[in-house]
Design a protein around this motif. Structure first.
Motif, PDB file in Angstrom:
ATOM      1  N   LEU A  64       0.827  -1.209   0.000  1.00  0.00           N
ATOM      2  CA  LEU A  64       0.000   0.000   0.000  1.00  0.00           C
ATOM      3  C   LEU A  64       0.863   1.263   0.000  1.00  0.00           C
ATOM      4  O   LEU A  64       0.480   2.277  -0.577  1.00  0.00           O
ATOM      5  N   ARG A  65       2.012   1.196   0.626  1.00  0.00           N
ATOM      6  CA  ARG A  65       2.949   2.325   0.575  1.00  0.00           C
ATOM      7  C   ARG A  65       3.366   2.571  -0.876  1.00  0.00           C
ATOM      8  O   ARG A  65       3.387   3.706  -1.357  1.00  0.00           O
ATOM      9  N   ALA A  66       3.706   1.485  -1.580  1.00  0.00           N
ATOM     10  CA  ALA A  66       4.087   1.610  -2.991  1.00  0.00           C
ATOM     11  C   ALA A  66       2.921   2.111  -3.834  1.00  0.00           C
ATOM     12  O   ALA A  66       3.083   2.985  -4.697  1.00  0.00           O
ATOM     13  N   ALA A  67       1.723   1.577  -3.581  1.00  0.00           N
ATOM     14  CA  ALA A  67       0.540   2.001  -4.335  1.00  0.00           C
ATOM     15  C   ALA A  67       0.252   3.482  -4.112  1.00  0.00           C
ATOM     16  O   ALA A  67      -0.127   4.202  -5.052  1.00  0.00           O
ATOM     17  N   THR A  68       0.450   3.954  -2.884  1.00  0.00           N
ATOM     18  CA  THR A  68       0.231   5.364  -2.575  1.00  0.00           C
ATOM     19  C   THR A  68       1.204   6.243  -3.338  1.00  0.00           C
ATOM     20  O   THR A  68       0.825   7.267  -3.925  1.00  0.00           O
ATOM     21  N   ASN A  69       2.470   5.862  -3.350  1.00  0.00           N
ATOM     22  CA  ASN A  69       3.464   6.633  -4.086  1.00  0.00           C
ATOM     23  C   ASN A  69       3.131   6.691  -5.578  1.00  0.00           C
ATOM     24  O   ASN A  69       3.246   7.744  -6.217  1.00  0.00           O
ATOM     25  N   ILE A  70       2.713   5.555  -6.129  1.00  0.00           N
ATOM     26  CA  ILE A  70       2.377   5.497  -7.552  1.00  0.00           C
ATOM     27  C   ILE A  70       1.135   6.338  -7.855  1.00  0.00           C
ATOM     28  O   ILE A  70       1.113   7.130  -8.807  1.00  0.00           O
ATOM     29  N   ALA A  71       0.099   6.179  -7.029  1.00  0.00           N
ATOM     30  CA  ALA A  71      -1.174   6.859  -7.301  1.00  0.00           C
ATOM     31  C   ALA A  71      -1.071   8.376  -7.155  1.00  0.00           C
ATOM     32  O   ALA A  71      -1.615   9.123  -7.975  1.00  0.00           O
ATOM     33  N   THR A  72      -0.380   8.836  -6.112  1.00  0.00           N
ATOM     34  CA  THR A  72      -0.340  10.275  -5.848  1.00  0.00           C
ATOM     35  C   THR A  72       0.676  11.006  -6.725  1.00  0.00           C
ATOM     36  O   THR A  72       0.677  12.238  -6.769  1.00  0.00           O
ATOM     37  N   CYS A  73       1.529  10.263  -7.412  1.00  0.00           N
ATOM     38  CA  CYS A  73       2.520  10.890  -8.301  1.00  0.00           C
ATOM     39  C   CYS A  73       2.065  10.905  -9.752  1.00  0.00           C
ATOM     40  O   CYS A  73       2.796  11.396 -10.619  1.00  0.00           O
ATOM     41  N   SER A  74       0.892  10.368 -10.026  1.00  0.00           N
ATOM     42  CA  SER A  74       0.410  10.294 -11.407  1.00  0.00           C
ATOM     43  C   SER A  74      -0.799  11.195 -11.604  1.00  0.00           C
ATOM     44  O   SER A  74      -1.757  11.134 -10.830  1.00  0.00           O
ATOM     45  N   GLU A  75      -0.765  12.012 -12.635  1.00  0.00           N
ATOM     46  CA  GLU A  75      -1.896  12.887 -12.944  1.00  0.00           C
ATOM     47  C   GLU A  75      -3.050  12.118 -13.579  1.00  0.00           C
ATOM     48  O   GLU A  75      -4.146  12.663 -13.751  1.00  0.00           O
ATOM     49  N   PHE A  76      -2.832  10.856 -13.928  1.00  0.00           N
ATOM     50  CA  PHE A  76      -3.860  10.068 -14.613  1.00  0.00           C
ATOM     51  C   PHE A  76      -4.681   9.203 -13.651  1.00  0.00           C
ATOM     52  O   PHE A  76      -5.614   8.528 -14.070  1.00  0.00           O
TER      53      PHE A  76
END
Length: 218
Positions: A64-76
């Motif tokens: 979930l830490r990785a998913a958070t980093n991915i989700a919040t860093c993407s404008e899409f």
């Protein structure tokens, strides 16, 4: 061979933990992004269904830490998906101290999802996740004027919600509740749920309100 694989004492090669965690986190974000406009509560159920088979790995918080980093860093990635993965991370049991420190460090990109989690009451029963969110939002407000403006707009909305169920935790008897309803009716003319304009300001009366947001706003 490379930085994303590990070799044990017998020369066997396996993927590194970081690679596996980010691959699974990316797949979670992609899975939820099929339903970008879904209510965060429904997305939370979908996230639980995805993570349940992985619980034996003991790495749910890291995924979930990785998913958070991915989700919040993407404008899409939609804000609903961002809010879901951030909420799931905050609600992990036994969140490592290193993760708590990272939540503070990521305060800027996490602020909007955290404000939505609080506004939707999705952290009401998770005291640790709520306190981490409040601390991170406060830190971000000190650093960024735009975040401060957005946070104050959310807080202003919290103050415009009037909870009618003041006995949510069973602390008041029926006579007390009746007196509360009568007092509200005397002041604003009604005790029915819905939107009301009081002195030129729109308020929302709700049976599922909660005073917690008011305390957080203060």
């Amino acid at each position: 061979d490379g930085q994303f694989v590990e070799r044990d004492a017998f020369g066997r090669i396996s993927f590194s933990h970081d690679l596996v965690e980010h691959a699974l986190g990316l797949q979670l974000v992609a899975h939820l992004s099929v339903f970008p406009e879904e209510d965060p509560r429904h997305l939370t159920d979908l996230a639980h269904q995805y993570l349940e088979p992985l619980s034996g790995l003991g790495e749910i918080a890291a995924i979930l830490r990785a998913a958070t980093n991915i989700a919040t860093c993407s404008e899409f990635v939609s804000i609903n998906v961002q809010t879901t993965v951030v909420g799931a991370w905050l609600k992990c049991q036994n969140l490592p101290e290193s993760h708590e420190n990272e939540i503070s460090a990521l305060a800027r990109p996490l602020t909007r999802p955290m404000l939505l989690l609080i506004s939707n009451g999705l952290l009401r029963s998770h005291e640790r996740g709520l306190s981490l969110s409040i601390a991170a939002i406060r830190d971000a407000m000190d650093l960024d004027a735009e975040i401060q403006r957005e946070a104050m707009e959310s807080i202003a909305c919290w103050f415009k919600r009037i909870p009618l169920d003041l006995d949510a935790r069973g602390r008041m008897n029926e006579e007390y509740r009746a007196n509360q309803r009568n007092e509200i009716e005397q002041r604003i003319g009604t005790c029915a749920p819905g939107r009301r304009n009081i002195c030129g300001i729109d308020f929302e009366l709700s049976h599922d309100g909660n005073e917690q947001e008011l305390h957080i706003g203060v």
